[in-house]
Design a protein around this motif. Structure first.
Motif, short mmCIF file in Angstrom:
data_model
loop_
_atom_site.label_atom_id
_atom_site.label_comp_id
_atom_site.label_asym_id
_atom_site.label_seq_id
_atom_site.Cartn_x
_atom_site.Cartn_y
_atom_site.Cartn_z
N SER A 108 0.31 4.42 -3.18
CA SER A 108 0.25 5.25 -2.68
C SER A 108 1.16 6.25 -3.04
CB SER A 108 0.24 5.21 -0.42
OG SER A 108 0.04 7.54 -0.62
N ALA A 150 -4.40 3.17 0.32
CA ALA A 150 -3.57 4.23 0.03
C ALA A 150 -3.86 5.44 0.50
CB ALA A 150 -3.27 3.43 -1.33
N ILE A 175 -4.51 5.36 -8.30
CA ILE A 175 -4.09 4.25 -7.87
C ILE A 175 -4.87 3.00 -8.66
CG2 ILE A 175 -4.52 3.44 -4.57
CD1 ILE A 175 -2.65 5.38 -5.04
N SER A 177 0.50 -1.22 -0.13
CA SER A 177 -0.02 -0.11 -0.08
C SER A 177 1.05 1.41 -0.41
CB SER A 177 -0.80 0.04 1.18
OG SER A 177 -1.78 -1.12 1.28
#
Length: 346
Positions: free
Chosen positions: A102, A307, A120, A98
């Motif tokens: 991110s 994220a 994302i 994550s």
């Protein structure tokens, strides 16, 4: 075929270790550049440790055809410690995945004004599609991204060398002894990362000799990239104090092309780490709960809502803990190898 597998595993190993902190130059400054020229010795020593570590884990994984961390940890650490370590690693892999997801979204948003959440979702879809091919997808994309990282880092490094030749030497007050401790600490923080990914690759090949070649390729790549990043940050050290992404700051000085190149390096590094952690997470859940692997990888979409949050605190608290756990495992693995050798001698 054997050589191709060595390159494939070596690229996966190198790509896993070159994360956002490494590629941005931030980790290189913190662990090596602060020690001046001695920092280069630290990178060399760390690369040797990464070679030994990668070789031991890969050899063990290939010998027992491991599918996840549990397969190689259980015979060494026992049921209770394995359960603790394995569960912690699953959380770490998802959190790390994550974080990389991110980071990719943030870089693309800041550099090209891409919409963050849309980016994302698209990236996560690409990762899931790539990993649906298992070893083939992981290997091919890692080889491509690692080649891009090496080429563009060399390009930026050569530009810095030309500029440095025209400038006076840099005088820094450094701790001449601290580089060794810092080097060991850096490797310990990345031991868990290497362990998580390499332990899932045991069925990639049944040839033990591949482990040696892959570890050599991976460690050599780490040294080459790390040495270049050390020079880039060392040659520009006074201007990089307090900077969050040193590579971008340096590259920006040399025009849009090198700045774009540095963005690509950073993105590629985060993507390779995300792929490795995502693969390890899906493999672990598949083995632990009897889920079909091609279904397990869809759980990586859990990284999308995660994220949205800041993981700075998680990194600062969890990574040191996992570094200590990684040291424990490395000691256990090395001890087992020593006993196996002594038994053969007897």
């Amino acid at each position: 075929m054997n050589f191709r597998r060595k390159i494939g595993l070596g690229a996966i190993y190198m790509g896993t270790l070159i994360g956002a902190g490494f590629a941005s130059g931030q980790e290189i400054i913190s662990f090596f550049t602060v020690y001046g020229k001695h920092g280069l010795l630290g990178i060399g020593f760390a690369s040797i440790l990464f070679f030994v570590l990668g070789y031991l884990i890969l050899k063990q994984s290939i010998q027992i055809r491991s599918q996840c961390l549990r397969d190689i940890l259980l015979p060494i650490a026992g049921e209770r410690l394995t359960l603790l370590f394995d569960t912690t690693m699953d959380v770490f892999c998802l959190a790390g995945y994550s974080i990389m997801l991110s980071g990719c979204g943030a870089v693309l948003e800041e550099s090209f004004n891409f919409e963050y959440m849309y980016t994302i979702v698209v990236l996560c879809t690409i990762f899931v599609w790539t990993l649906s091919k298992e070893f083939t997808g992981l290997e091919e994309l890692n080889k491509l991204l690692v080649a891009v990282i090496l080429f563009l880092t060399i390009l930026i490094g050569l530009t810095c060398i030309k500029d440095y030749v025209k400038s006076p030497a840099i005088n820094m007050e450094v701790d001449e002894k601290g580089w060794f401790r810092s080097s060991v600490l850096y490797v310990s923080y990345n031991t868990t990362l290497a362990l998580a990914v390499l332990s899932a690759l045991g069925s990639y090949t049944n040839e033990d000799s591949v482990a040696l070649g892959a570890a050599t390729i991976g460690a050599s790549g780490i040294f080459a990239t790390g040495a270049l990043m050390w020079f880039i940050t060392w040659a520009n050290y006074p201007q990089l104090l307090g900077v969050q992404v040193p590579l971008l700051r340096v590259a920006r000085r040399y025009g849009n092309f090198l700045f774009l190149s540095s963005v690509i390096v950073l993105l590629s590094a985060m993507m390779t780490t995300a792929l490795g952690l995502g693969f390890s997470f899906a493999k672990s859940l598949s083995q632990k709960f009897g889920i079909n692997y091609r279904r397990a990888i869809f759980l990586l979409f859990l990284g999308v809502p995660l994220a949205k949050y800041s993981f700075a605190g998680l990194i600062n608290k969890v990574y040191p803990l996992l570094g200590k756990l990684g040291i424990i495992f490395a000691i256990l693995l090395a001890t087992k190898q020593v006993f196996k050798y002594l038994n053969r001698m007897i």
